[in-house]
Design a protein around this motif. Structure first.
Motif, short mmCIF file in Angstrom:
data_model
loop_
_atom_site.label_atom_id
_atom_site.label_comp_id
_atom_site.label_asym_id
_atom_site.label_seq_id
_atom_site.Cartn_x
_atom_site.Cartn_y
_atom_site.Cartn_z
N SER A 253 7.96 4.06 -6.67
CA SER A 253 6.59 4.41 -6.27
C SER A 253 6.15 5.71 -6.91
O SER A 253 5.02 6.14 -6.76
CB SER A 253 6.51 4.51 -4.75
N ARG B 162 3.62 12.62 -0.75
CA ARG B 162 2.70 12.56 -1.88
C ARG B 162 1.63 13.65 -1.85
O ARG B 162 1.51 14.41 -2.79
CB ARG B 162 2.07 11.17 -1.98
N ALA C 290 7.75 -2.49 6.59
CA ALA C 290 8.45 -1.25 6.26
C ALA C 290 8.18 -0.24 7.36
O ALA C 290 7.04 0.15 7.59
CB ALA C 290 7.98 -0.73 4.92
N MET D 34 2.42 3.15 -7.83
CA MET D 34 2.17 4.06 -6.72
C MET D 34 1.58 3.37 -5.49
O MET D 34 1.88 3.72 -4.36
CB MET D 34 1.21 5.11 -7.21
N ARG D 35 0.74 2.40 -5.73
CA ARG D 35 0.06 1.76 -4.60
C ARG D 35 0.66 0.41 -4.24
O ARG D 35 0.08 -0.36 -3.49
CB ARG D 35 -1.42 1.58 -4.93
N ARG E 250 9.65 -1.64 -1.89
CA ARG E 250 10.95 -1.23 -1.37
C ARG E 250 11.64 -2.32 -0.56
O ARG E 250 12.84 -2.32 -0.42
CB ARG E 250 10.79 0.04 -0.52
N LEU E 251 10.86 -3.26 -0.02
CA LEU E 251 11.49 -4.32 0.75
C LEU E 251 11.86 -5.54 -0.11
O LEU E 251 12.40 -6.50 0.38
CB LEU E 251 10.58 -4.79 1.90
N ASP F 143 4.04 -1.17 -2.90
CA ASP F 143 5.33 -0.83 -2.31
C ASP F 143 6.29 -2.02 -2.40
O ASP F 143 6.09 -3.03 -1.74
CB ASP F 143 5.08 -0.45 -0.84
N PRO G 53 5.27 6.82 0.71
CA PRO G 53 6.40 6.41 1.56
C PRO G 53 6.75 7.52 2.55
O PRO G 53 7.43 8.47 2.20
CB PRO G 53 7.53 6.20 0.55
N LEU H 223 14.10 4.41 5.95
CA LEU H 223 13.27 3.20 5.84
C LEU H 223 14.06 2.03 6.43
O LEU H 223 15.17 1.75 5.99
CB LEU H 223 12.95 2.92 4.38
N GLU I 176 13.71 -2.20 7.93
CA GLU I 176 12.85 -3.36 7.80
C GLU I 176 12.80 -4.08 9.14
O GLU I 176 13.82 -4.44 9.68
CB GLU I 176 13.47 -4.27 6.74
N ASP J 213 -2.87 7.08 0.92
CA ASP J 213 -2.79 6.29 -0.30
C ASP J 213 -1.44 5.59 -0.43
O ASP J 213 -0.91 5.45 -1.52
CB ASP J 213 -3.07 7.18 -1.51
N GLY J 214 -0.89 5.20 0.72
CA GLY J 214 0.31 4.36 0.68
C GLY J 214 1.61 5.08 0.39
O GLY J 214 2.61 4.45 0.08
#
Ligand code: FES
Lengths: 439, 105
Positions: A47, B66, B26, A53-54, A58-59, A56, B49, B19, B21, B46-47
């Motif tokens: 990311s 971020r 997430a 960046m927008r 990760r899963l 995701d 993590p 993180l 699941e 803006d998403g």
């Protein structure tokens, strides 16, 4: 000839097993080896990369997906885009295996090649090799491109010789059937100079709730003075991870009309590039996206003007429901020699719920000084007074919303010259519009 | 919706944020000053993590790596710019040494 990947994972053993089951020329296997090595040496995008960046991922766990050992049965439904069309031929795959292919005799007699990628390469490798080696989609662009280049098993090839114009559209359908199935496919279209063709491609899930993975590459080569209409309807179910690299190159005075319908996928990350390589070339790109639930679709579009007097015109329209999210990043790049460029890009978003979100990020990178490059983007909510008005005229709320949504997409539909495609897309979107009062 | 186990208590040192699941979502699981918290692991600005960001155990906040927006661990409320919308906070409990999370929506 079709290989079955029975072991889980995408490691050396799985790769060796795949190679052992393939019947392809050595140069193709060498390309796979090269891509596999790169795949092993490269991490997944993170990311922190501007491009991701927008989005995701990760899963996303690649090892959960594989090409099923048991061949799935053919789809009962031949696809949405086939309705009301006389096809010149078709290619169908299920879970990464080719299940049927056909080309009309009259087209075959004209030298047209159309069929599953593996057979095409085995039989016509020498003819296709120069196009493949152009690496229109860079096989090492990122780890998804490497995965596809190393492990692809199916896909379609369309090759139209010089000056041959095909009237009847051709159709390609990829289906995911089994739970946790992976589809790693490639499409290659080569239109030689002055050739004309229409290819309707679509993807679908046989079951509404089987998780799946699609990692694909599409390469379109439009020769000088050639004309390609290419439609791609992404209609996976909402449990499929969809990663794709798609690129077209258009030669001198060539014309491309590329229409994308993006309806499905849990998460999609698509790079759609168009390069105008020859002077006076033209590309029209139409995108219709409709999202719902927690879907996340990212489309990165790139209009690359490399030569003078070229025109590119991109319009993406997105309607979003529920908690879905879309990201559109558009770039117009104009190289120094590309004087008198006329380029346009636009993205409109219609938010049908409070919690949906659409990001529009247009961009320009211009090195020539005599150009016209414009872009635009709008985002708006569905207008309650319009719904109210329609309801006072006797429509239900659902019908009213449907009308507003189809009105929103009308501009895209007007640009789609193939009637059956217009209807199929409108129908598919209509089915997905829910009653907003539930939200 | 029901509680899902995300792991045993000793997998999550104090302080830490991880993180996890839960039902395809997430979720950032935070262990701070003896408490567990669970919030959506997606910054509403803006998403970003969230689970990668620093935690302030005393103030019960986490900052987005971020652009630094701070969120309340308990309620998910956005406390500082640039985030303006709350993130979703989920229910957490510990039972038989397992950390259990129930999604709020
Ligand atoms: S993405 Fe979290 S503060 Fe900007």
């Amino acid at each position: 000839m079709t290989a079955t990947l029975s072991s889980q994972g995408y490691d050396q053993a799985a790769f060796d097993e795949l190679l052992a089951g393939l019947d392809e020329p050595g140069w193709m296997t060498d390309r796979r080896r090269d891509a596999f090595q790169a795949f092993c040496d490269t991490p997944w995008p993170s990311s922190k990369d501007e491009e991701w960046m927008r989005t995701d991922i990760r899963l996303f766990k690649l090892d959960q997906f594989a090409k099923p050992a048991d061949p799935a049965s053919s789809p009962a439904n031949p696809g949405l885009l086939t309705q009301g069309v006389d096809l010149g031929g078709h290619v169908q795959s299920v879970d990464g295996d080719l299940v049927s292919e056909e080309l009309s005799d009259s087209l075959a007699a004209k030298g047209v090649l159309f069929g599953g990628m593996q057979r095409m390469i085995a039989e016509h490798g020498d003819k296709l090799r120069p196009a493949i080696e152009r690496d229109i989609v860079c096989p090492k662009y990122d780890r998804f491109a490497m995965l596809n280049a190393a492990f692809w098993t199916c896909g379609a090839v369309l090759y139209v010789p010089k000056g041959v114009a095909i009237e009847e559209p051709l159709h390609a359908l990829s289906v995911l059937g089994a739970e946790k199935s992976a589809d790693l496919s490639r499409t290659l279209v080569v239109l030689e100079d002055g050739a004309e063709a229409t290819l309707l491609a679509e993807t679908a899930s046989a079951s509404p709730d089987a998780a799946g993975l699609h990692c694909g590459a599409i390469e379109l080569i439009v020769g000088a003075g050639a004309k390609l209409r290419y439609v791609n309807l992404q209609n996976w179910n909402n449990k499929v991870w969809h990663f794709a690299h798609q690129k077209a190159v258009v030669g001198k005075q060539g014309q491309l009309q590329w229409t994308i319908g993006a309806l499905g996928a849990k998460l999609a990350k698509v790079n759609q590039h168009v390069a105008l390589e020859g002077s006076d070339a033209e590309a029209q790109v139409n995108g219709a996206m409709f999202t719902q639930g927690r879907q996340h679709l990212t489309y990165n579009t790139h209009q690359h003007h490399e030569a003078p007097y070229c025109r590119s015109d991109l319009l993406y329209k997105t309607a979003l429901q529920d908690k879905s999210r879309t990201v559109w990043r558009g770039m117009i790049k104009v190289d120094k020699p590309a004087q008198r460029t006329d380029a346009y890009q636009r993205n409109d978003n219609l938010m049908l719920s409070e919690h949906s979100r659409a990001d529009s990020i247009p961009g320009l990178e211009i090195e020539a000084d005599d150009v016209r490059c414009t872009h635009g983007s709008t985002s708006g909510k569905v207008d309650e007074s319009q719904i109210f008005y329609a309801m006072t005229r006797g429509y239900t709320r659902k019908e009213a919303v449907r009308m507003i949504v189809s009105g929103f997409f009308q501009q895209i539909f007007d640009r789609i010259t193939i009637e059956s495609v217009r209807e199929a897309l409108g129908e598919a979107i209509g089915q997905r519009v829910q009653d907003l009062s539930n939200q | 919706m029901s509680f899902h186990s995300v792991g045993s208590v000793d997998e999550f040192p104090d302080p830490s944020s991880t993180l996890v699941e839960v039902d395809d979502r997430a979720v950032a699981l935070i262990h701070a000053a003896g408490h567990f918290y669970a919030i959506d692991d997606v910054c509403t600005h803006d998403g970003g993590p969230l689970s990668d960001g620093p935690i302030d155990a005393e103030a019960k906040t986490i900052a987005c790596p971020r652009h630094g927006a701070k969120f309340d661990l308990k309620s998910g409320a956005a406390l500082t710019m640039p985030a303006t919308k709350p993130t979703v906070a989920h229910e957490v409990k510990v039972e038989d040494g397992q950390v259990l999370v129930r999604l709020s929506d």
